[in-house]
Design an enzyme around this catalytic site. Sequence first.
Site, PDB file in Angstrom:
ATOM      1  CG  ASN A   7      50.553  31.605  36.351  1.00 53.48           C
ATOM      2  OD1 ASN A   7      49.479  31.776  36.919  1.00 53.48           O
ATOM      3  ND2 ASN A   7      51.375  32.604  36.072  1.00 53.48           N
ATOM      4  NE  ARG A  90      49.519  33.844  40.137  1.00 53.36           N
ATOM      5  CZ  ARG A  90      48.543  34.494  39.514  1.00 53.36           C
ATOM      6  NH1 ARG A  90      48.075  34.042  38.364  1.00 53.36           N
ATOM      7  NH2 ARG A  90      48.050  35.583  40.030  1.00 53.36           N
ATOM      8  CG  HIS A 179      48.993  40.522  40.853  1.00 48.46           C
ATOM      9  ND1 HIS A 179      48.122  41.573  40.753  1.00 48.46           N
ATOM     10  CD2 HIS A 179      48.485  39.537  40.080  1.00 48.46           C
ATOM     11  CE1 HIS A 179      47.117  41.247  39.965  1.00 48.46           C
ATOM     12  NE2 HIS A 179      47.306  40.007  39.541  1.00 48.46           N
ATOM     13  NE  ARG A 238      39.612  39.946  39.387  1.00 51.57           N
ATOM     14  CZ  ARG A 238      40.847  39.469  39.552  1.00 51.57           C
ATOM     15  NH1 ARG A 238      41.392  39.469  40.751  1.00 51.57           N
ATOM     16  NH2 ARG A 238      41.526  38.977  38.541  1.00 51.57           N
ATOM     17  CD  GLU A 381      52.649  36.415  37.497  1.00 54.66           C
ATOM     18  OE1 GLU A 381      52.154  36.245  36.359  1.00 54.66           O
ATOM     19  OE2 GLU A 381      51.976  36.669  38.497  1.00 54.66           O
TER      20      GLU A 381
END
Length: 394
Positions: A7, A90, A179, A238, A381
Site C-alpha cells: 500500500n 493498492r 479511499h 491538500r 485496508e
Amino acid sequence: MNILIINSGSSSIKYQLLEMPSAQVICTGMIERIGSTKSISTFKSKDYRIENISKITNHKEGIERITALLLDSEKGVLYSTEEVDAIGHRVVHGGSEFTETTLIDNEVKNKIKLFSPLAPLHNPANLVGIEMAEKIFNSAKQIAVFDTAFHGTVPVKAKKYAIPNEFYNEKGIQGYGFHGTSHKYVSEIATEYLEKQNAKLISIHLGNGCSITAIKDGKSIDHSMGFAPSNGLVMGTRSGDIDHAIIFYMVNTLGYSLDEVNELLNKKSGMLGLTGFNDLRDIESEASKGNTSCILALEMNAYRIKKYIGAYIAALNGLDAIIFTAGIGENSSLMRQLVCKDMDYFNIHLDDAKNDLRSSTIREVNSLDSKVKILVIPTNEELEIAKQVFNLLT
Ligand code: ADP
C-alpha cells in the site's frame, strides 16, 4: 495462500503479509518518510519487532528494504520470495476503467500510468511498487485493488460536473471518489454491527488524505473527493474544496506557474499551509498551548466535515450512523468532538467520556439519547485488499 499487500502512499509504504483465508497476519510494517535521510522502517512479526532509521531515497529503495526485512535470515518470515503466492497492490486511481479488482498485465499498467496525472501523489508510487514486485516476486500473481472501485455506484447526477457534456461523455471528466477500500471495509463492519442491511451511513476517513462518503444499502452514493483525490475536506497538505477562480487569479494576476499552483494546492496547503504543521498531533498540542492558527485550522477542518455531513443527510434522506476512521478519525477525540458539537438538530449526540476511551476495535461513542450512532471503526485496508485478492484468485 500467502498474500503480500503493498500500500504505497506519497511518502510511505505500508505492507502486510497474510495467510488467507484465515486472515492470519504473518508480519506487518511500514516505511515512513521516504525521501528523507531519516526514513523509518518498521517490521512486526509474532516473534520480532524491528525499527530502523536510515536513508531511503525513493519507493524503489523502500520495496527493496521491505524485501530484505521479509527475507532476513534471522528475523524474517520467508526463506524465498516464491513463498508469496500473490501480491495485492493498492492503486489509488483506476478511472472509470477499473471498477473491479484486476489481475495486472502490461495493459493494466499502461492505464494506471495514464491516470497518474489525476493522482500525482499516488499512482506513480503505486506503479513503482508493482514494477518492483514483478521483478522481485516474479512467481507471484500481481493484483490491483483500486481506491476508486467502491464509488462505481455513485449516480451520474452526483458524479457529473456541470460543464459541457462532451467532457463527461468523451473525456472522462467526472468525480471518481477515493479511499474506497477503507470506506467499503468500515461500512460493512458498521452494517453488521447495526444489524441493518439498508443502513444509511456517512463514513469519514481522516488520515493524511481525508474524505467522506454517503452510503446507502451498502453502496457509495456520493463522495467528497472528485476527479482527483484533492477535493472536499481539509487534509494534511491538500486544500480540499476551493473556488477554481483562485487558481486563475494566482496564475494570471499573481504570476504563479500552473505547476507551482498544483504543488501549492497538493503539497503546501491544508493543515500544513494553515499552521506550518502536517501532523495533527502537533497541531493539537500547539492548539492546547494557545496557538491561534492551530485552533482556527482545527475549527475550519471540523466545520468542513460538518457541512458535508449536513449535505449527505439530505442526499440519504436520513442517517443511521456516522463512522470515524483512519489515523485522525480513530485517534483524535478532539476532532470527533469538534465535528459532533452542535448537531442536536440532526439528533447527533456524542458521549464525551466514551469518546475519550481508546480501543483497537469498533466502538460506539454516541450518548444513549442520540438517534444517530457515532462509531469509531479502525480501518484495515490491507485485510480488505487481501480478501479481494483471495476472492479473485479462488
Ligand atoms: P494515511 O492517509 O497516510 O494512511 P493515517 O491514516 O495513518 O494516514 O493518518 C495519519 C494522520 O493521523 C496524521 O495526521 C496523524 O497526525 C494522525 N494521527 C495519528 N495518531 C493520532 C493521534 N493519537 N491523535 C491525533 N492524530 C493522530
